[in-house]
Motif scaffolding. Structure first.
Motif, short mmCIF file in Angstrom:
data_model
loop_
_atom_site.label_atom_id
_atom_site.label_comp_id
_atom_site.label_asym_id
_atom_site.label_seq_id
_atom_site.Cartn_x
_atom_site.Cartn_y
_atom_site.Cartn_z
N TYR A 14 0.83 -1.21 0.00
CA TYR A 14 0.00 0.00 0.00
C TYR A 14 0.87 1.26 0.00
CZ TYR A 14 -3.32 3.40 2.06
OH TYR A 14 -4.09 4.49 2.33
N ASP A 15 2.01 1.21 0.71
CA ASP A 15 2.84 2.42 0.88
C ASP A 15 4.05 2.49 -0.05
OD1 ASP A 15 1.53 3.89 2.97
OD2 ASP A 15 2.12 2.29 4.35
N ALA A 16 4.52 1.35 -0.54
CA ALA A 16 5.78 1.32 -1.28
C ALA A 16 5.79 2.12 -2.58
CB ALA A 16 6.19 -0.13 -1.55
N PRO A 17 4.73 2.09 -3.39
CA PRO A 17 4.79 2.85 -4.66
C PRO A 17 5.11 4.32 -4.42
CG PRO A 17 2.88 1.42 -4.63
CD PRO A 17 3.46 1.38 -3.25
N ILE A 18 5.97 4.88 -5.27
CA ILE A 18 6.35 6.29 -5.13
C ILE A 18 5.10 7.17 -5.27
CG2 ILE A 18 7.60 8.20 -6.20
CD1 ILE A 18 9.34 6.33 -4.62
N GLY A 127 -7.05 2.81 -2.27
CA GLY A 127 -6.81 2.16 -0.98
C GLY A 127 -8.05 1.41 -0.51
N SER A 128 -9.21 2.00 -0.76
CA SER A 128 -10.46 1.34 -0.37
C SER A 128 -10.67 0.05 -1.16
CB SER A 128 -11.65 2.28 -0.59
OG SER A 128 -11.54 3.42 0.22
N MET A 129 -10.32 0.11 -2.45
CA MET A 129 -10.48 -1.09 -3.29
C MET A 129 -9.51 -2.18 -2.83
SD MET A 129 -10.94 0.65 -7.06
CE MET A 129 -10.95 -0.94 -7.89
N MET A 130 -8.29 -1.78 -2.49
CA MET A 130 -7.28 -2.77 -2.08
C MET A 130 -7.61 -3.35 -0.70
SD MET A 130 -3.19 -2.23 -1.40
CE MET A 130 -2.80 -1.85 -3.09
#
Length: 205
Positions: A14-18, A127-130
């Motif tokens: 969730y956080d890793a993508p730039i 984020g909601s979809m994930m």
């Protein structure tokens, strides 16, 4: 433990993508003292974890239901993000020592981090979809353990990112820092432009 590890790995994904949050933490580590940049990172973590919790429990669904809310966040968020990018482009840092660090008040740090995390409706919906979609596959009793894993992943990611950049920032001279600021500024403006484009698209439709 299995649900916790699932939350931990999901949180990293969730956080890793730039994105804006990562750029915010990187820029804080490069341009602020160690103490100030760590404080900025903690604020980002708090807002990021709060957003993850909200996504997990369905704030994205609320935004989809009320289009006016999505439009309002898109418009305000895009303008503020573009403004932040322009300010970064205009910064004229020639010294990256602690004494030359630009003053960043607590209020400005908190409001900037809030905008970076919460004024990106696309991130909220994604984020909601994930997280929301993953919630459907979990038994109710596992929710606290899973979301705790997500929260700890967020804290670990941003703290490590801040620590790594802070450790190696002394290897950057003022010219390199200026180039990094320009790159970050352009990327942030592009993010803001994308948000503004999304606002116009939704408004037309």
């Amino acid at each position: 433990m299995n649900f916790f590890l699932q939350g931990l790995t999901m949180g990293i994904a969730y956080d890793a993508p730039i994105g804006l949050a990562n750029l915010f933490v990187i820029n804080a580590a490069l341009t602020q003292t160690r103490r100030k940049s760590f404080f900025s990172t903690l604020i980002v973590i708090i807002f990021d974890v709060a957003l993850a919790f909200s996504c997990f429990f369905g704030i994205g669904a609320v935004m989809k239901k009320f289009e006016w809310l999505q439009l309002a966040i898109l418009l305000i968020g895009s303008l503020i993000v573009i403004y932040m990018g322009i300010n970064l482009l205009r910064s004229q840092t020639t010294d990256i020592s602690a004494e030359a660090t630009p003053e960043m008040t607590i209020f400005k740090t908190i409001t900037s981090a809030f905008v970076v995390i919460w004024f990106n409706p696309q991130a909220i919906i994604d984020g909601s979809m994930m997280l929301g979609a993953f919630q459907v596959t979990l038994p109710t009793y596992s929710y606290p353990v899973f979301i705790a894993g997500v929260g700890i992943a967020s804290a670990l990611w941003f703290i490590v990112l801040n620590a790594v950049v802070t450790k190696f920032k002394d290897k950057f001279n003022a010219k390199v820092l200026r180039i990094i600021n320009l790159i970050c500024g352009v990327i942030i403006i592009l993010y803001g432009g994308k948000l503004l484009f999304n606002f116009i698209t939704l408004l037309i439709h």
